[in-house]
Every structure is written in C-alpha cells, then in structure tokens.
Design an enzyme around this catalytic site. Structure first.
Site, PDB file in Angstrom:
ATOM      1  N   ASP A   1       0.833  -1.197   0.000  1.00 49.10           N
ATOM      2  CA  ASP A   1       0.000   0.000   0.000  1.00 49.10           C
ATOM      3  C   ASP A   1       0.869   1.248   0.000  1.00 49.10           C
ATOM      4  O   ASP A   1       1.970   1.229   0.525  1.00 49.10           O
ATOM      5  CB  ASP A   1      -0.836   0.042   1.286  1.00 49.10           C
ATOM      6  CG  ASP A   1      -1.976  -0.955   1.226  1.00 49.10           C
ATOM      7  OD1 ASP A   1      -2.310  -1.390   0.119  1.00 49.10           O
ATOM      8  OD2 ASP A   1      -2.509  -1.288   2.302  1.00 49.10           O
TER       9      ASP A   1
ATOM     10  N   MET B   1      -9.105   7.179   9.649  1.00 49.86           N
ATOM     11  CA  MET B   1      -9.689   7.732   8.420  1.00 49.86           C
ATOM     12  C   MET B   1     -10.711   8.818   8.731  1.00 49.86           C
ATOM     13  O   MET B   1     -11.760   8.899   8.105  1.00 49.86           O
ATOM     14  CB  MET B   1     -10.360   6.622   7.597  1.00 49.86           C
ATOM     15  CG  MET B   1      -9.370   5.581   7.121  1.00 49.86           C
ATOM     16  SD  MET B   1     -10.175   4.157   6.363  1.00 49.86           S
ATOM     17  CE  MET B   1     -10.635   3.196   7.788  1.00 49.86           C
TER      18      MET B   1
ATOM     19  N   LYS C   1      -1.121   5.573  -5.351  1.00 57.31           N
ATOM     20  CA  LYS C   1      -1.098   6.642  -4.358  1.00 57.31           C
ATOM     21  C   LYS C   1      -2.133   7.673  -4.754  1.00 57.31           C
ATOM     22  O   LYS C   1      -2.208   8.076  -5.917  1.00 57.31           O
ATOM     23  CB  LYS C   1       0.296   7.272  -4.361  1.00 57.31           C
ATOM     24  CG  LYS C   1       0.467   8.323  -3.314  1.00 57.31           C
ATOM     25  CD  LYS C   1       1.951   8.653  -3.182  1.00 57.31           C
ATOM     26  CE  LYS C   1       2.158   9.931  -2.416  1.00 57.31           C
ATOM     27  NZ  LYS C   1       2.004   9.840  -0.994  1.00 57.31           N
TER      28      LYS C   1
HETATM   29  N1  SAH Z   1      -4.421  -1.082   8.995  1.00 58.02           N
HETATM   30  C1  SAH Z   1      -4.096   0.263   9.375  1.00 58.02           C
HETATM   31  C2  SAH Z   1      -5.234   1.225   9.149  1.00 58.02           C
HETATM   32  C3  SAH Z   1      -5.490   1.511   7.727  1.00 58.02           C
HETATM   33  S1  SAH Z   1      -6.724   2.688   7.497  1.00 58.02           S
HETATM   34  C4  SAH Z   1      -3.649   0.280  10.830  1.00 58.02           C
HETATM   35  O1  SAH Z   1      -3.781  -0.730  11.518  1.00 58.02           O
HETATM   36  O2  SAH Z   1      -3.154   1.308  11.283  1.00 58.02           O
HETATM   37  C5  SAH Z   1      -5.782   4.132   7.197  1.00 58.02           C
HETATM   38  C6  SAH Z   1      -5.818   5.031   8.401  1.00 58.02           C
HETATM   39  O3  SAH Z   1      -4.844   4.656   9.343  1.00 58.02           O
HETATM   40  C7  SAH Z   1      -5.501   6.486   8.117  1.00 58.02           C
HETATM   41  O4  SAH Z   1      -6.611   7.166   7.600  1.00 58.02           O
HETATM   42  C8  SAH Z   1      -5.151   6.984   9.478  1.00 58.02           C
HETATM   43  O5  SAH Z   1      -6.277   7.214  10.264  1.00 58.02           O
HETATM   44  C9  SAH Z   1      -4.428   5.788  10.057  1.00 58.02           C
HETATM   45  N2  SAH Z   1      -2.968   5.905   9.935  1.00 58.02           N
HETATM   46  C10 SAH Z   1      -2.149   5.163   9.196  1.00 58.02           C
HETATM   47  N3  SAH Z   1      -0.856   5.528   9.392  1.00 58.02           N
HETATM   48  C11 SAH Z   1      -0.894   6.530  10.295  1.00 58.02           C
HETATM   49  C12 SAH Z   1       0.092   7.318  10.939  1.00 58.02           C
HETATM   50  N4  SAH Z   1       1.401   7.151  10.712  1.00 58.02           N
HETATM   51  N5  SAH Z   1      -0.302   8.254  11.814  1.00 58.02           N
HETATM   52  C13 SAH Z   1      -1.601   8.453  12.091  1.00 58.02           C
HETATM   53  N6  SAH Z   1      -2.560   7.735  11.512  1.00 58.02           N
HETATM   54  C14 SAH Z   1      -2.231   6.776  10.633  1.00 58.02           C
END
Ligand code: SAH
Length: 519
Positions: free
Chosen positions: A42, A179, A64
């Site tokens: 991803d 999200m 992206k």
């Molecule tokens: N599977 C992922 C979530 C994917 S959904 C997990 O477990 O984290 C994507 C969301 O993850 C983004 O919209 C945001 O809310 C969060 N996210 C992913 N990376 C992030 C980061 N470095 N800092 C803050 N939020 C993050």
C-alpha cells in the site's frame, strides 16, 4: 484438491508494516519480506520497509492518491491469486495491522476460494502507535476502561448511520478514529448530536512515529475546524485520556518529538556495513536517517601484492592500517590464505584512528599506535616519534591520501604500500534518496571523508545545495570547497561521534535562536 499437473502453489503472507517508522516492523514481517518473490504494498507503507526485500523480488505499489492509479480490490485479489498460483512467495504488505481497517476479509476470501495457503503477520496499528508516540495511555484506571477503534469513513454508498453514534457517544472509554480527517464534520457532528460534550478532550496525532509527527490537542466541538486544515493520515483520540497535561490547546510535545534531533532528516553516505556508527546515534537522538552509500567497498582486482607482502611479513617491523576496511581486507586475506595471527606476532601495529583500532580489536589485536583522531598527518607524526624499526607495511585502499607514505619515506623509512580493498563511487543514487534530495527534504548530509564528499557531488549534483553539509574534518571541508560547496558544520573531533556532535550543536543553536526570537 490439488492435482499433480497443477503448478506447486505459492504462499501469501499478509503482513502488517506498522505505523510508519520502518523499525516498528515485526521481526516476522522482516523475515517474510526477505523471503518474498513478489511484494504488493500500500502507498501508506514507508518505502524504507522495502529495504528488507531481496534485490530480485518484484515490488508493486498499489497506487497513491492523486499521483498514480489506485488498484481496485478485485485487481489486488486477482494478482495475489495469480502470483501464488505461479508458485511465488507473495507478501501483501499493509500499513499498521492487517486485521484492522485493511480490507483483509476480501483478500482472505479470494485466497480461500483459490485454495492458497497464507499467514497473517500482525503489525503495530496506528492508533496504538499514535498513543505511545504522543505519550498518552489510551486506557486509564480512573476513567477509560475500554477502547473503541472506529472508522470515520464508511463504505461508499452506505449511509453513515451504520456506525452507531448513539452507542459511541455513551461509550465508557476512549474512542480512536481512523480515516477521520476529511469526514470530521460528520462523525464529530453526530457525536455532539447524540449528547457527547463539546468540551470532550481530543488529541489529533498526524503521521505518528514519523519524523514529522505532530499532535494537536483540541475538543470535540472544535475538532472538525482543526482537521479542515490538516491532511491525512491522522488518528483522532477522543476522551479524557486526550486531555493535555497543561491547559494549552494546540501543538503538544511528547517524549518522541522532544528528542534533540527530532524532525531532522540526515543522509548518511557511508557504505552499509560501516554506517552503524553514524546511524544508531543519530536515530537515538531522534533523527530520521536515510542511508545512501556514496562509495562501495570491494576486494581488489588482484591479490598478488597483498599475498607477497604476507609472505614477506618477517621483513617488516610495522603494520600500518589507514582504515577499518584495510583491516578487514588484509586480515581476511591473511586468514583465507592459511595463515593466522601468529604471523603478526613480531609486528608493531598502527591504526589511523579509533575506528580502525576498533576494527583491529575485532581480530583480538591491539594497536600500538593510534592518534585520537582519524588523520594521516597525526599518524605519521606519531610513527616518527616511536622507535621499533624502519620497515613499514602500509595497508590501504585503492584511493586515499599519500601523506603517510610521503612523510615516512621522507624521513628515510622503508615503506611498502599494498591495496587491500577497492573503493569505488556508487554509480547512482537510489531513487528515493535522489527524489528526497531534490524535494528539499534532507536537512543534513554527512561527508565523512573526501572520497565520499566527491562522490556525493557526483551523485546529487546541484541538488546537494538543498541540504546542509556536515564535514568530518578540515580536509573534507577543503574537498567540498574545491568542488564549489560549503560545509555548514565541521566536526571538532574528526570521528563519527564528532560529526554527530557538530550537527547536534548546530541544531540546538538554531532552536535557541528561534525560541529567543519568539520571546
Ligand atoms: N491497517 C491500518 C489502518 C489503515 S486505514 C492500521 O492498523 O493502522 C488508514 C488510516 O490509518 C488512516 O486514515 C489513518 O487514520 C491511520 N494511519 C495510518 N498511518 C498513520 C500514521 N502514521 N499516523 C496516524 N494515523 C495513521
């Protein structure tokens, strides 16, 4: 059931890459990446994680937002099945944890229907990393006994009511929204409508665990406004645990962002096997370190001069090393050709600096002479002050300065020089490093030798003006100047810790200026 004419089935690892910092990947995740033939990842996954992937594996980015086409879920499923059916070991790399908001169910269905074996490797999910890196306990004995992980983004086409905001507004604990940036007016509006207090504390953690992490304290009533100014990804933590320690709302500091080099991206140009002495201390101080070797070290084209010197070792009184690569090159050759350390028993040993002396220690050898700093002039002076023989064997690389040889010869010593390793310029910078340099995203670039300085100029050209150069010594600074570049800082001690110190002092001085200006 498999039949005999079917190709051997491959295997799919569904791996969580963690929140962003590449070191937050699990050991198992790294192992799977090393094993992979194909990696589908991803865009949220930090590209530095892909450094675990072997050179021959195929790496496929699934798109992206706003930059490239994004693969549909059906396309991803098909490709997973296709590659695994072709016998490949496939890693499907996802941000955070793969079982959380990661559309895993669809992929598991596809693999299940195609009878493809798989393993799910957990990752650190971003909500938990956000809490740790913002320094707040996300559950708390006196108030938050539960945690709800909530999506701010419902599946397109579905009404928002499928999240039960009424229940969430009464939830006895902390809410963590994923999200939730662009959808903030909806979810925060619903929570308020369902009776949650407008002054409920909220902490937004953007880009958790990355070198530009920010956390902002606000309230449920104001969060939509604050988020309208921010870009994803962010986690939004709602509840008492999000209350700032002081009454100040706005940007919050934490153990993570308070580290002295937080926010500084530093490019280290040493060869990979020698980078640790810079990378580790810089990372401990909070810097984001990018490794782009500017020179590559390899064996010499021809060992005959080294072998001859080994055969004639009894004729020498001094064995002098001008780098740790020389130590490794020479001693490995000595051992490979059937000798051992007893062949060196009669020799005095000299090392050009502490790093080279440490390399000798790894072979249980002690340097008799070692100047405090890595400089050929100091070594030459030290050698001329000692007695103990006139015949010197200098072990060095395919390029380097002639000072040592010249000075010793000039003083009437017998000097033989052998090349125990080849030092070559890296032909081109990795795309990630080149791109970040051109985009002005690298705060510091370390020139830890003249050869590296020259190679950096060749690798990055004019882009190198977009970074601050940290030089290890006056000689390296002079090389930079001759090439038309200025060093922003120069180490006072010509060693790796000396460089780290010089950067640290410069950053602290700038921060002090900024704080004073703001007073
Ligand atoms: N599977 C992922 C979530 C994917 S959904 C997990 O477990 O984290 C994507 C969301 O993850 C983004 O919209 C945001 O809310 C969060 N996210 C992913 N990376 C992030 C980061 N470095 N800092 C803050 N939020 C993050």
């Amino acid at each position: 059931m498999k039949t005999s004419h079917e190709p051997t089935s491959g295997f799919v690892y569904l791996v969580g890459g963690g929140p962003g910092d590449p070191r937050l990947l699990t050991l198992r995740g790294a192992e799977c990446l090393r094993r992979a033939d194909v990696v589908l990842y991803d865009y949220l996954v930090n590209p530095q994680i892909l450094e675990h992937v072997g050179p021959d594996a195929e790496k496929i980015c699934l798109g992206k937002h706003g930059r490239t086409r994004i693969w549909t879920q059906a396309e991803i499923n098909d490709r997973l099945v296709l590659e695994a059916r072709g016998g490949k070991t496939v890693v499907r790399l996802k941000g955070g944890d793969p079982v959380l908001f990661a559309r895993l169910a669809e992929e598991l269905d596809a693999l299940g229907s195609a009878n493809i074996p798989y393993e799910i490797v957990p990752g650190i999910t971003s909500a938990l990393a956000a809490a740790s890196y913002a320094g707040i306990p996300i559950t708390q004995r006196d108030g938050a006994s539960a945690l709800a992980l909530v999506t701010g983004q419902e599946r397109t086409g579905k009404p928002y009511t499928s999240v039960d905001y009424n229940a969430l507004a009464k939830f006895p604990g902390t809410l963590a929204f994923y999200m939730g940036v662009t959808t903030a007016p909806v979810w925060s509006g619903e929570l308020l409508r369902q009776g949650m207090a407008a002054d409920t504390p909220v902490l937004i953690v953007r880009r958790a665990s990355l070198s530009d992490q920010t956390s902002i304290a606000t309230t449920l009533g104001a969060v939509a406004d604050v988020l309208s100014e921010l870009r994803p990804p962010a986690i939004v933590i709602v509840g008492e645990v999000a209350k700032p320690k002081t009454e100040n709302h706005g940007i919050q500091s934490s153990w993570f962002t308070a580290r002295p080099l937080f926010g500084q991206t530093v490019l280290v140009a040493r060869p990979v096997h020698q980078a640790a002495a810079l990378v580790a201390p810089l990372q401990e101080l909070g810097a984001d370190v990018l490794l782009q070797p500017a020179i590559e070290i390899g064996p010499p084209d021809d060992w005959s001069a080294v072998d001859q010197a080994i055969a004639e070792l009894p004729a020498y009184q001094w064995l002098v090393f001008s780098s740790s690569n020389g130590v490794d090159g020479f001693l490995e050759r000595l051992l490979e050709t059937g000798h051992d350390l007893r062949s060196l028993g009669h020799l005095q040993l000299a090392a050009v600096g502490p790093g080279t002396a440490r390399a000798l220690k790894r072979y249980h050898l002690q340097a008799d002479v070692c100047p405090r700093e890595h400089r050929a002039e100091d070594l030459a002076a030290a050698l001329l002050q000692t007695d103990g023989g006139n015949a010197f064997l200098l072990v060095r690389g395919s390029r380097g300065r002639e000072v040592l040889e010249d000075t010793l010869q000039h003083a009437g010593k017998k000097v033989t020089k052998i090349v125990a390793y080849l030092s070559q310029d890296t032909p081109r910078a990795a795309p990630l490093a080149a791109q970040r340099m051109a985009a002005n995203e690298i705060d510091w670039t370390i020139a830890s030798s003249s050869a590296i300085a020259k190679s950096l100029v060749r690798l990055f050209g004019e882009s190198l003006r977009k970074t601050r150069l940290a030089s290890i010594s006056p000689i390296t600074t002079q090389t930079l100047n001759e090439l038309g570049f200025q060093a922003e800082v120069e180490a006072t001690q010509y060693t790796m810790p000396g460089i780290v110190d010089a950067i640290l002092q410069a950053v602290e001085a700038t921060e002090k200026c900024v704080t004073e200006e703001n007073k």
